[in-house]
Design an enzyme around this catalytic site. Structure first.
Site, PDB file in Angstrom:
ATOM      1  N   LYS A  22       0.849  -1.202   0.000  1.00  0.00           N
ATOM      2  CA  LYS A  22       0.000   0.000   0.000  1.00  0.00           C
ATOM      3  C   LYS A  22       0.881   1.247   0.000  1.00  0.00           C
ATOM      4  CE  LYS A  22      -1.464   1.760   4.106  1.00  0.00           C
ATOM      5  NZ  LYS A  22      -1.278   3.201   4.303  1.00  0.00           N
ATOM      6  N   ASN A  23       1.892   1.259   0.876  1.00  0.00           N
ATOM      7  CA  ASN A  23       2.702   2.468   1.004  1.00  0.00           C
ATOM      8  C   ASN A  23       3.632   2.699  -0.188  1.00  0.00           C
ATOM      9  OD1 ASN A  23       1.473   3.130   3.349  1.00  0.00           O
ATOM     10  ND2 ASN A  23       3.220   2.709   4.694  1.00  0.00           N
ATOM     11  N   CYS A 116      -4.548   8.231   9.612  1.00  0.00           N
ATOM     12  CA  CYS A 116      -4.623   7.514  10.882  1.00  0.00           C
ATOM     13  C   CYS A 116      -4.415   8.439  12.074  1.00  0.00           C
ATOM     14  CB  CYS A 116      -3.532   6.452  10.910  1.00  0.00           C
ATOM     15  SG  CYS A 116      -4.068   4.875  10.297  1.00  0.00           S
ATOM     16  N   ARG A 121       0.629  15.030  13.016  1.00  0.00           N
ATOM     17  CA  ARG A 121       1.226  14.750  11.698  1.00  0.00           C
ATOM     18  C   ARG A 121       1.316  16.044  10.906  1.00  0.00           C
ATOM     19  NH1 ARG A 121      -0.515   8.855   9.627  1.00  0.00           N
ATOM     20  NH2 ARG A 121       1.509   9.026   8.650  1.00  0.00           N
ATOM     21  N   ASP A 306       5.499   1.179  11.660  1.00  0.00           N
ATOM     22  CA  ASP A 306       4.220   0.550  11.323  1.00  0.00           C
ATOM     23  C   ASP A 306       4.101  -0.879  11.864  1.00  0.00           C
ATOM     24  OD1 ASP A 306       3.356   2.828  10.123  1.00  0.00           O
ATOM     25  OD2 ASP A 306       3.681   2.153   8.067  1.00  0.00           O
ATOM     26  N   ARG A 398      -8.226  -0.562   5.437  1.00  0.00           N
ATOM     27  CA  ARG A 398      -7.535   0.506   4.690  1.00  0.00           C
ATOM     28  C   ARG A 398      -6.187   0.022   4.176  1.00  0.00           C
ATOM     29  NH1 ARG A 398      -7.143   5.911   8.073  1.00  0.00           N
ATOM     30  NH2 ARG A 398      -5.645   6.185   6.408  1.00  0.00           N
TER      31      ARG A 398
HETATM   32  C1  UD1 Z   1       4.748   7.254   5.855  1.00  0.00           C
HETATM   33  C2  UD1 Z   1       3.879   6.017   5.823  1.00  0.00           C
HETATM   34  C3  UD1 Z   1       3.457   5.613   7.227  1.00  0.00           C
HETATM   35  C4  UD1 Z   1       4.676   5.440   8.112  1.00  0.00           C
HETATM   36  C5  UD1 Z   1       5.573   6.676   8.047  1.00  0.00           C
HETATM   37  C6  UD1 Z   1       6.884   6.490   8.784  1.00  0.00           C
HETATM   38  C7  UD1 Z   1       2.758   6.198   3.705  1.00  0.00           C
HETATM   39  C8  UD1 Z   1       1.490   6.413   2.989  1.00  0.00           C
HETATM   40  N1  UD1 Z   1       2.720   6.294   5.033  1.00  0.00           N
HETATM   41  O1  UD1 Z   1       3.956   8.287   6.399  1.00  0.00           O
HETATM   42  O2  UD1 Z   1       2.736   4.393   7.142  1.00  0.00           O
HETATM   43  O3  UD1 Z   1       4.268   5.236   9.448  1.00  0.00           O
HETATM   44  O4  UD1 Z   1       5.890   6.996   6.676  1.00  0.00           O
HETATM   45  O5  UD1 Z   1       7.582   5.424   8.267  1.00  0.00           O
HETATM   46  O6  UD1 Z   1       3.766   5.920   3.108  1.00  0.00           O
HETATM   47  N2  UD1 Z   1       6.846  14.844  10.351  1.00  0.00           N
HETATM   48  C9  UD1 Z   1       6.928  16.180  10.710  1.00  0.00           C
HETATM   49  N3  UD1 Z   1       6.725  17.113   9.755  1.00  0.00           N
HETATM   50  C10 UD1 Z   1       6.463  16.791   8.459  1.00  0.00           C
HETATM   51  C11 UD1 Z   1       6.403  15.421   8.099  1.00  0.00           C
HETATM   52  C12 UD1 Z   1       6.594  14.483   9.068  1.00  0.00           C
HETATM   53  O7  UD1 Z   1       7.160  16.502  11.877  1.00  0.00           O
HETATM   54  O8  UD1 Z   1       6.307  17.681   7.637  1.00  0.00           O
HETATM   55  C13 UD1 Z   1       7.030  13.820  11.377  1.00  0.00           C
HETATM   56  C14 UD1 Z   1       5.750  12.997  11.585  1.00  0.00           C
HETATM   57  O9  UD1 Z   1       4.863  13.631  12.482  1.00  0.00           O
HETATM   58  C15 UD1 Z   1       6.306  11.710  12.127  1.00  0.00           C
HETATM   59  C16 UD1 Z   1       7.627  11.560  11.377  1.00  0.00           C
HETATM   60  O10 UD1 Z   1       7.975  12.876  10.917  1.00  0.00           O
HETATM   61  O11 UD1 Z   1       6.563  11.826  13.495  1.00  0.00           O
HETATM   62  C17 UD1 Z   1       7.553  10.618  10.191  1.00  0.00           C
HETATM   63  O12 UD1 Z   1       6.629  11.081   9.249  1.00  0.00           O
HETATM   64  P1  UD1 Z   1       6.746  10.771   7.698  1.00  0.00           P
HETATM   65  O13 UD1 Z   1       7.997  10.020   7.411  1.00  0.00           O
HETATM   66  O14 UD1 Z   1       6.492  12.021   6.960  1.00  0.00           O
HETATM   67  O15 UD1 Z   1       5.505   9.809   7.502  1.00  0.00           O
HETATM   68  P2  UD1 Z   1       4.453   9.809   6.323  1.00  0.00           P
HETATM   69  O16 UD1 Z   1       5.133  10.062   5.035  1.00  0.00           O
HETATM   70  O17 UD1 Z   1       3.288  10.639   6.682  1.00  0.00           O
END
Ligand code: UD1
Length: 419
Positions: A22-23, A116, A121, A306, A398
């Site tokens: 999915k990711n 989620c 986030r 995850d 999902r």
């Molecule tokens: C993706 C995955 C999710 C996984 C996560 C971490 C998908 C669709 N989802 O989510 O399943 O749990 O990677 O491996 O691929 N953060 C900030 N600011 C930002 C962006 C992120 O502070 O602008 C923080 C987030 O709150 C979190 C951490 O960075 O604590 C990781 O987030 P990120 O790597 O961005 O996760 P996603 O891409 O949303």
């Protein structure tokens, strides 16, 4: 109301099929927006997060259809840079489209994402990356408005190796003339898959899988016809490994790049489960006798966040006290409180979960709080003595394709009930 009824204690045996990730699919779908073409994502799982992302493409003027070969997307007629808030707020990954929209239109209006409930986030890393490329970003309560008229290739240094921000930075740079360097990028296998896919579409990306990615901009191709098989789902694979760990049994599955699940394999081996990789197949054998562990979830190649909730369920069955820390989502521990509610000796200390396991655990009646906590509940229930009821099946679906059918084929007593 939907629920899973699970009678725990059945050992798992047999072969299971792991779906494409999915990711991986979500960024791939997002990236197609920048091109004009036809894209077949082979065997893409028909699960709600993937459908939502495909619907965003449709909402922008493209189209999609699931065929027996996979998900077929057409992006020839994309004519909007402003997707509807109603669709976007259903999935966090909707924000991944910003970079692709900027490549195609030099402007975008993207709703702030949903997804989620696993802690704060924010999107500051994304915005900071766009700013470094010269994009003006104006954020209000519900939307971010992007103006990329002054966007130029160059250096982008991510404040944190966010997966989503890496997707956005890469997609923004592919169509920018000149050379861009993105440092401190995410190295997750799903990013590698995205880069390989984009290169198949004509992009010139190097440094793939490292924290420094180089992109030579290209004129975005018209009339592409691309076939790609997204990588195997490492989180689904980990979920089946952990389910077998608690129930005992012997399962096997085909898995192309075992390096992507090394951290989960090492963790479960230390806890007493045997694994063997031969001819692209991973064999997992568990006696259901588990030792406690200490584990830190962090960015790839470390143990994935995850799989943190699913691992907490395994720890509930382990002999001794386990300590699990999450450095990615530091507050992703609501599930541990659920474990505690149904009798597991589990508590949260800062960004750590401390779980004292027991070979025998009570069944539970509980609702999935988020996708992976839901997977944790299913694993817990598969090991528990008696009948558990798990609500929030839509949340679990999902991210998991045919979870109950796959588990049933392995011998689990799990039923989907709609009442
Ligand atoms: C993706 C995955 C999710 C996984 C996560 C971490 C998908 C669709 N989802 O989510 O399943 O749990 O990677 O491996 O691929 N953060 C900030 N600011 C930002 C962006 C992120 O502070 O602008 C923080 C987030 O709150 C979190 C951490 O960075 O604590 C990781 O987030 P990120 O790597 O961005 O996760 P996603 O891409 O949303």
């Amino acid at each position: 109301m939907e629920k899973y009824l699970i009678i725990g204690g059945k050992k798992l045996f047999g072969e299971v099929k792991i779906s494409p990730a999915k990711n991986a699919c979500l960024p791939l779908i997002a990236s197609t927006i920048m091109f004009s073409g036809e894209f077949l994502l082979q065997n893409a799982p028909k699960i709600s997060d993937v459908i939502i992302m495909a619907k965003i493409v449709e909402n922008l003027g493209g189209s999609f259809i699931f065929t027996d070969k996979g998900l077929l997307l057409k992006t020839f007629n994309i004519n909007s840079y402003s997707p509807s808030k109603e669709i976007c707020c259903k999935a966090r990954a909707s924000f991944f489209i910003a970079g692709a929209l900027l490549s195609r239109f030099k402007r975008a209006i993207v709703p702030l994402p949903g997804g989620c409930n696993i802690g704060i986030r924010p999107v500051d890393v994304h915005i900071d990356a766009f700013n470094q490329l010269g994009v003006d970003c104006i954020m209000d309560k519900d939307y971010v408005k992007f103006d990329a008229n002054k966007m130029k290739s160059g250096m982008v240094s991510l404040k944190y190796p966010s997966v989503g921000a890496t997707v956005n930075a890469i997609c923004a740079c592919v169509g920018l003339m000149g050379e861009s360097l993105i440092s401190n990028c995410a190295k997750e296998p799903e990013i590698v898959d995205l880069c390989n896919f984009l290169n198949l579409c004509g992009a010139k990306i190097s440094g793939i899988g490292t924290s420094l990615i180089k992109i030579e901009g290209i004129a975005l191709n018209k009339s592409l016809k691309i076939v790609h098989r997204p990588i195997d789902d490492r989180i689904e694979a980990g979920t089946f490994i952990f389910a077998t760990a608690v129930t005992g049994g012997e399962i096997a599955f085909k898995y192309d790049n075992v390096c992507n699940i090394c951290s989960a394999i090492k963790t479960i081996e230390k806890m007493g489960v045997q694994t063997r990789y031969e001819k692209n197949t991973l064999y997992v054998k568990s006696k259901g006798e588990l030792d406690a562990t200490q584990q830190v979830a962090d960015v790839f190649p470390a143990f994935p966040t995850d799989l943190q909730s699913p691992l907490c369920s395994v720890c509930a069955y382990a002999n001794g006290e386990s300590v699990i820390e999450d450095r990615v989502f530091k507050d992703r521990f609501a599930f541990v409180k659920q474990l505690n509610d149904f009798g597991v000796n589990a508590r949260v200390l800062g960004s750590q979960a401390v779980i004292k396991g027991s070979k025998i655990n009570n069944p539970c009646t509980e609702k999935a709080l988020d996708l992976r906590a839901g997977a944790g509940l299913v694993i817990y229930a598969l090991g528990a003595q008696g009948e558990s009821q798990i609500f929030g099946v839509d949340i679990i679906r999902r991210g998991y394709e045919n979870l109950e059918q796959k588990l049933r084929l392995l011998g689990a007593d799990i039923q989907y009930i709609l009442s």
